[in-house]
Design a protein around this motif. Structure first.
Motif, mmCIF file in Angstrom:
data_model
loop_
_atom_site.group_PDB
_atom_site.id
_atom_site.type_symbol
_atom_site.label_atom_id
_atom_site.label_comp_id
_atom_site.label_asym_id
_atom_site.label_seq_id
_atom_site.Cartn_x
_atom_site.Cartn_y
_atom_site.Cartn_z
ATOM 1 N N ARG A 1 0.808 -1.216 0.000
ATOM 2 C CA ARG A 1 0.000 0.000 0.000
ATOM 3 C C ARG A 1 0.845 1.272 0.000
ATOM 4 N NH1 ARG A 1 -5.311 1.293 1.263
ATOM 5 N NH2 ARG A 1 -6.653 -0.344 0.533
ATOM 6 N N GLY A 2 2.152 1.110 0.168
ATOM 7 C CA GLY A 2 3.030 2.275 0.233
ATOM 8 C C GLY A 2 2.895 3.039 1.538
ATOM 9 N N LEU A 3 2.447 2.376 2.587
ATOM 10 C CA LEU A 3 2.246 3.043 3.879
ATOM 11 C C LEU A 3 3.422 2.844 4.835
ATOM 12 C CD1 LEU A 3 -1.514 2.196 4.512
ATOM 13 C CD2 LEU A 3 -0.525 4.270 3.547
ATOM 14 N N ALA A 4 4.460 2.167 4.369
ATOM 15 C CA ALA A 4 5.609 1.900 5.227
ATOM 16 C C ALA A 4 6.685 2.969 5.051
ATOM 17 C CB ALA A 4 6.166 0.507 4.917
ATOM 18 N N ALA B 1 -8.324 6.658 7.664
ATOM 19 C CA ALA B 1 -8.614 5.333 8.225
ATOM 20 C C ALA B 1 -8.881 4.357 7.095
ATOM 21 C CB ALA B 1 -9.821 5.399 9.164
ATOM 22 N N VAL B 2 -8.281 3.170 7.195
ATOM 23 C CA VAL B 2 -8.360 2.160 6.146
ATOM 24 C C VAL B 2 -8.625 0.803 6.777
ATOM 25 C CG1 VAL B 2 -7.091 1.043 4.263
ATOM 26 C CG2 VAL B 2 -6.663 3.443 4.791
ATOM 27 N N THR B 3 -9.527 0.021 6.172
ATOM 28 C CA THR B 3 -9.732 -1.364 6.588
ATOM 29 C C THR B 3 -8.704 -2.230 5.866
ATOM 30 O OG1 THR B 3 -12.081 -0.977 6.908
ATOM 31 C CG2 THR B 3 -11.381 -3.269 6.708
ATOM 32 N N VAL B 4 -7.973 -3.000 6.621
ATOM 33 C CA VAL B 4 -6.897 -3.830 6.083
ATOM 34 C C VAL B 4 -7.463 -5.090 5.437
ATOM 35 C CG1 VAL B 4 -4.890 -5.219 6.737
ATOM 36 C CG2 VAL B 4 -5.277 -2.990 7.806
ATOM 37 N N ASP B 5 -7.015 -5.365 4.233
ATOM 38 C CA ASP B 5 -7.305 -6.630 3.563
ATOM 39 C C ASP B 5 -5.963 -7.298 3.296
ATOM 40 O OD1 ASP B 5 -7.909 -8.781 1.981
ATOM 41 O OD2 ASP B 5 -8.831 -7.620 0.373
ATOM 42 N N PRO B 6 -5.543 -8.239 4.167
ATOM 43 C CA PRO B 6 -4.209 -8.835 4.017
ATOM 44 C C PRO B 6 -4.038 -9.625 2.724
ATOM 45 C CG PRO B 6 -5.465 -10.012 5.677
ATOM 46 C CD PRO B 6 -6.278 -8.815 5.283
ATOM 47 N N PHE B 7 -5.139 -9.965 2.059
ATOM 48 C CA PHE B 7 -5.052 -10.728 0.816
ATOM 49 C C PHE B 7 -5.018 -9.821 -0.417
ATOM 50 C CE2 PHE B 7 -6.974 -13.486 3.979
ATOM 51 C CZ PHE B 7 -6.127 -14.577 3.904
ATOM 52 N N GLU B 8 -5.066 -8.526 -0.200
ATOM 53 C CA GLU B 8 -5.033 -7.567 -1.300
ATOM 54 C C GLU B 8 -3.774 -7.803 -2.144
ATOM 55 O OE1 GLU B 8 -4.162 -2.952 -1.113
ATOM 56 O OE2 GLU B 8 -6.138 -3.451 -0.304
ATOM 57 N N GLY B 9 -3.973 -7.908 -3.456
ATOM 58 C CA GLY B 9 -2.844 -8.106 -4.353
ATOM 59 C C GLY B 9 -2.374 -9.540 -4.476
ATOM 60 N N MET B 10 -3.037 -10.466 -3.790
ATOM 61 C CA MET B 10 -2.673 -11.884 -3.870
ATOM 62 C C MET B 10 -3.621 -12.596 -4.819
ATOM 63 S SD MET B 10 -2.005 -13.337 -0.090
ATOM 64 C CE MET B 10 -0.614 -12.880 0.886
ATOM 65 N N LEU C 1 -13.277 -13.669 0.983
ATOM 66 C CA LEU C 1 -12.162 -12.844 1.443
ATOM 67 C C LEU C 1 -12.466 -11.358 1.282
ATOM 68 C CD1 LEU C 1 -9.096 -14.914 0.264
ATOM 69 C CD2 LEU C 1 -10.043 -14.700 2.570
ATOM 70 N N ALA C 2 -13.250 -11.002 0.300
ATOM 71 C CA ALA C 2 -13.635 -9.596 0.145
ATOM 72 C C ALA C 2 -14.444 -9.127 1.354
ATOM 73 C CB ALA C 2 -14.433 -9.401 -1.138
ATOM 74 N N ARG C 3 -15.265 -10.016 1.927
ATOM 75 C CA ARG C 3 -16.090 -9.676 3.096
ATOM 76 C C ARG C 3 -15.341 -9.871 4.407
ATOM 77 N NH1 ARG C 3 -19.464 -13.111 0.490
ATOM 78 N NH2 ARG C 3 -19.185 -14.640 2.141
ATOM 79 N N GLU C 4 -14.560 -10.944 4.504
ATOM 80 C CA GLU C 4 -13.995 -11.356 5.786
ATOM 81 C C GLU C 4 -12.472 -11.316 5.852
ATOM 82 O OE1 GLU C 4 -16.045 -12.000 8.230
ATOM 83 O OE2 GLU C 4 -17.835 -11.912 6.982
ATOM 84 N N GLY C 5 -11.814 -10.831 4.802
ATOM 85 C CA GLY C 5 -10.358 -10.871 4.737
ATOM 86 C C GLY C 5 -9.667 -10.198 5.907
ATOM 87 N N SER C 6 -10.227 -9.109 6.392
ATOM 88 C CA SER C 6 -9.605 -8.373 7.489
ATOM 89 C C SER C 6 -9.496 -9.215 8.759
ATOM 90 C CB SER C 6 -10.405 -7.106 7.773
ATOM 91 O OG SER C 6 -9.749 -6.342 8.740
ATOM 92 N N ALA C 7 -10.366 -10.197 8.891
ATOM 93 C CA ALA C 7 -10.350 -11.059 10.077
ATOM 94 C C ALA C 7 -9.287 -12.146 9.971
ATOM 95 C CB ALA C 7 -11.725 -11.705 10.260
#
Length: 163
Positions: free
Chosen positions: A26-29, A124-133, A143-149
């Protein structure tokens, strides 16, 4: 055999691996960026304040949030997040963060990121750890609904990768 035993918290290690990958994607680092990472799950709200890969502050609150699908849940969680940030600012030399990141099962509350942004004034952003995978077609909707969990699960699935 040259093996050295070590004891580690695998959940923390796995979530850190997934977190680093997501932030970099995400370029947030960016160097010096101050990030407030909230994990919302059943009965707990956890805050980690991160800067340059280091954890500067950790805080956990026991909370009972309303049903995650309701507008009441989003409003209640947003207020709790704003309060946790104010507690951090009161006890630290910092008075702002660059981003508020939301993960965990409670992060999928409808409109939560928007409400947190409005209440705090921070992005504020909701994290989707599978984004880009690449994911299996049958898993994409879930995963679109529950990925953040699934931050820990994502980190575990990344074993063997340098993240």
């Amino acid at each position: 055999a040259g093996l050295v035993p070590a004891v580690m918290d695998i959940d923390a290690h796995a979530s850190q691996r997934a977190r680093r990958r997501w932030l970099a994607g995400r370029g947030l680092a960016a160097p010096g960026a101050l990030l407030a990472w909230f994990e919302l799950d059943a009965g707990a709200l956890r805050l980690k304040v991160l800067q340059d890969g280091a954890t500067l502050h950790e805080q956990e609150q026991v909370v009972e949030l309303a049903d995650a699908a309701s507008d009441v849940a989003a409003a209640q969680a947003a207020r709790r997040i704003a309060q946790a940030l104010q507690q951090f600012f009161a006890s630290a030399p910092h008075h702002a963060v660059d981003h508020v990141l939301l993960s965990g099962p409670g992060a999928s509350s409808r409109g939560l990121a928007r409400r947190v942004g409005e209440l705090t004034g921070f992005d504020a952003v909701t994290v989707d750890p599978f984004e880009g995978m690449a994911v299996a077609p049958g898993a994409a909707d879930l995963l679109a609904r529950e990925g953040s969990a699934c931050l820990v699960a994502c980190g575990l699935a990344m074993r063997g990768e340098d993240a």
